[in-house]
Design an enzyme around this catalytic site. Structure first.
Site, PDB file in Angstrom:
ATOM      1  N   VAL A 154     -62.604  -0.744   1.031  1.00 40.20           N
ATOM      2  CA  VAL A 154     -62.010   0.446   1.649  1.00 40.20           C
ATOM      3  C   VAL A 154     -61.034   0.999   0.622  1.00 40.20           C
ATOM      4  CG1 VAL A 154     -60.731   1.365   3.604  1.00 40.20           C
ATOM      5  CG2 VAL A 154     -62.248  -0.606   3.925  1.00 40.20           C
ATOM      6  N   SER A 155     -61.280   2.205   0.167  1.00 41.62           N
ATOM      7  CA  SER A 155     -60.508   2.765  -0.943  1.00 41.62           C
ATOM      8  C   SER A 155     -59.048   2.971  -0.565  1.00 41.62           C
ATOM      9  CB  SER A 155     -61.115   4.103  -1.395  1.00 41.62           C
ATOM     10  OG  SER A 155     -62.447   3.930  -1.824  1.00 41.62           O
ATOM     11  N   ALA A 156     -58.216   3.112  -1.585  1.00 47.42           N
ATOM     12  CA  ALA A 156     -56.793   3.360  -1.365  1.00 47.42           C
ATOM     13  C   ALA A 156     -56.603   4.682  -0.630  1.00 47.42           C
ATOM     14  CB  ALA A 156     -56.057   3.387  -2.699  1.00 47.42           C
TER      15      ALA A 156
ATOM     16  N   ARG B 253     -57.600   2.953  10.734  1.00 44.99           N
ATOM     17  CA  ARG B 253     -58.056   2.317   9.513  1.00 44.99           C
ATOM     18  C   ARG B 253     -58.319   0.820   9.707  1.00 44.99           C
ATOM     19  NH1 ARG B 253     -57.854   3.190   3.764  1.00 44.99           N
ATOM     20  NH2 ARG B 253     -57.180   1.335   2.589  1.00 44.99           N
TER      21      ARG B 253
END
Length: 411
Positions: free
Chosen positions: A69-71, A37
């Site tokens: 960047v989404s959770a 990530r």
């Protein structure tokens, strides 16, 4: 104590998502344990990159995030909802790189991932991250996600479409294969819900739970912002998120007049969500809107002012607003009763109508889960009736809601 490494943080995040129930299948677990990530959030610290939270990457001139960047919890849940398998073809609307890499890990070499974004800076960054991490097979396209070139659609359609920007409408039905899944953060009457639809013939159907979530807004042809209608010199604003707006010119005087309160007898504890109640009211009452108060201009007309836009209904020259009042506190958590504030000549009747819908939800639907939801293309609404149930009409589709009554509940 040894410093935490990307590998240890990645495994810890996967453990957390697994324990919390967001990861539910081995394929999604393997993706989260493998894809780095941090490569898609190079400006963030390692701790922030692997926190279960959003990492904003790009902002507009007003400082609002337009790419992120989404959770991880939400990415995991949406990937699970997409029902991806090896060999599937995935379309992502809204690029960032990390989610596409997770999808590519799941569908494998026999499958494909196409990621589309309207912003060339976002797609360039996504390509870089995907190249660095070895996911060069992901096709990244700079385009408006509402007008995807047919040459990008595989024969038979995509097995899944995951939308990673807040959508107000659903223009993607014809991109899906039969039985394919559309997982989308859909804005309905002021709240955004992650909803997983299945394509069945000419329709989209959902029988899964919804999840309240937040995403950066859609840009391009799919962008939608309902105007904020100012009242009392801008102190108060009314926004019709869905449906046809009604005349609000009389509300300056109405809101300055006496208030009629109706207690509902329905309570909620601190930290207990009531988003389904709001959805129920929004889909079962006429002329629903959201009311907000500008803190800098607040003269106390709306008391107490809503902490976030309150749900209201307008009818017969009057307005009713859903509010709540604390009725108990056990030293740790408060208990609040829903109360309806009515304004205008028909305030008693309209406030009573909203209060009864709150009681009906509590009686018949509070423990009954989420409604079944069907999306009918607007070109086919004559063929598919709404069966007298509540509906919300968008530009491309009509959303039909069927609320399931709690077993044993009486009307």
């Amino acid at each position: 104590m040894p410093a935490e490494t990307p590998e240890t943080l990645r495994q810890a995040l996967a453990d957390h998502l697994l324990d919390a129930g967001w990861i539910r299948t081995p394929a999604v677990e393997a993706a989260f344990r493998t894809v780095p990530r941090e490569a898609f959030a190079p400006d963030a610290s390692l701790a922030d990159a692997y926190a279960d939270d959003v990492v904003a990457r790009r902002y507009d001139a007003d400082g609002r995030a337009i790419s992120s960047v989404s959770a991880p919890w939400l990415q995991a849940d949406m990937l699970e909802a997409a029902h991806l398998e090896a060999g599937h073809h995935l379309l992502e609307i809204g690029s960032g790189g990390y989610n596409a890499a997770l999808g590519a890990k799941i569908v494998g070499e026999r499958g494909s991932v196409t990621s589309v974004d309207i912003d060339p800076e976002v797609t360039a960054r996504a390509r870089l991250g995907l190249t660095v991490t070895g996911f060069n097979r992901v096709r990244v396209v700079t385009a408006d996600g509402e007008h995807l070139a047919r040459s990008l659609v595989p024969d038979g359609g995509f097995n899944a479409v995951i939308v990673t920007a807040e959508a107000w409408d659903l223009p993607w039905l014809d991109l899906l294969a039969e039985g394919g899944r559309l997982v989308v953060p859909l804005r309905i009457h002021g709240l955004v819900w992650s909803i997983a639809f299945t394509k069945r013939g000419q329709l989209l159907e959902c029988e899964d739970p919804f999840i309240v979530c937040g995403f950066v807004p859609m840009r391009g042809a799919g962008a939608h912002t309902a105007p904020l209608l100012p009242l009392r010199g801008g102190e108060i604003g009314i926004r019709f998120e869905d449906g046809t707006p009604v005349d609000t010119g009389h509300l300056d005087a109405v809101l300055g007049g006496p208030r009629h309160d109706v207690r509902t007898g329905v309570t909620v504890r601190d930290m207990e969500p009531f988003d389904r109640l709001q959805l129920y009211i929004a889909t079962t009452l006429p002329h629903v809107a959201r009311l907000s108060v500008d803190p800098g201009r607040d003269a106390g007309v709306i008391n107490p002012p809503p902490r976030w836009p309150a749900i209201v209904t307008l009818q017969d020259g009057s307005l009713a607003r859903l509010a709540w009042v604390q009725v108990a506190h056990d030293g740790e958590r408060g208990t609040h009763e829903f109360v309806v504030h009515g304004y205008g000549p028909a305030a008693p009747e309209l406030a009573t109508l909203m209060a009864e819908q709150v009681r009906r939800f509590d009686r018949e639907h509070r423990t009954g889960g989420y409604p079944r939801l069907r999306a009918v293309p607007c070109s086919l609404t004559d063929r598919y009736s709404a069966d007298d149930g509540p509906s919300v009409v968008k530009r491309h589709v009509r959303l039909d809601f069927t609320w399931t009554q709690t077993e044993g509940a009486s009307r």
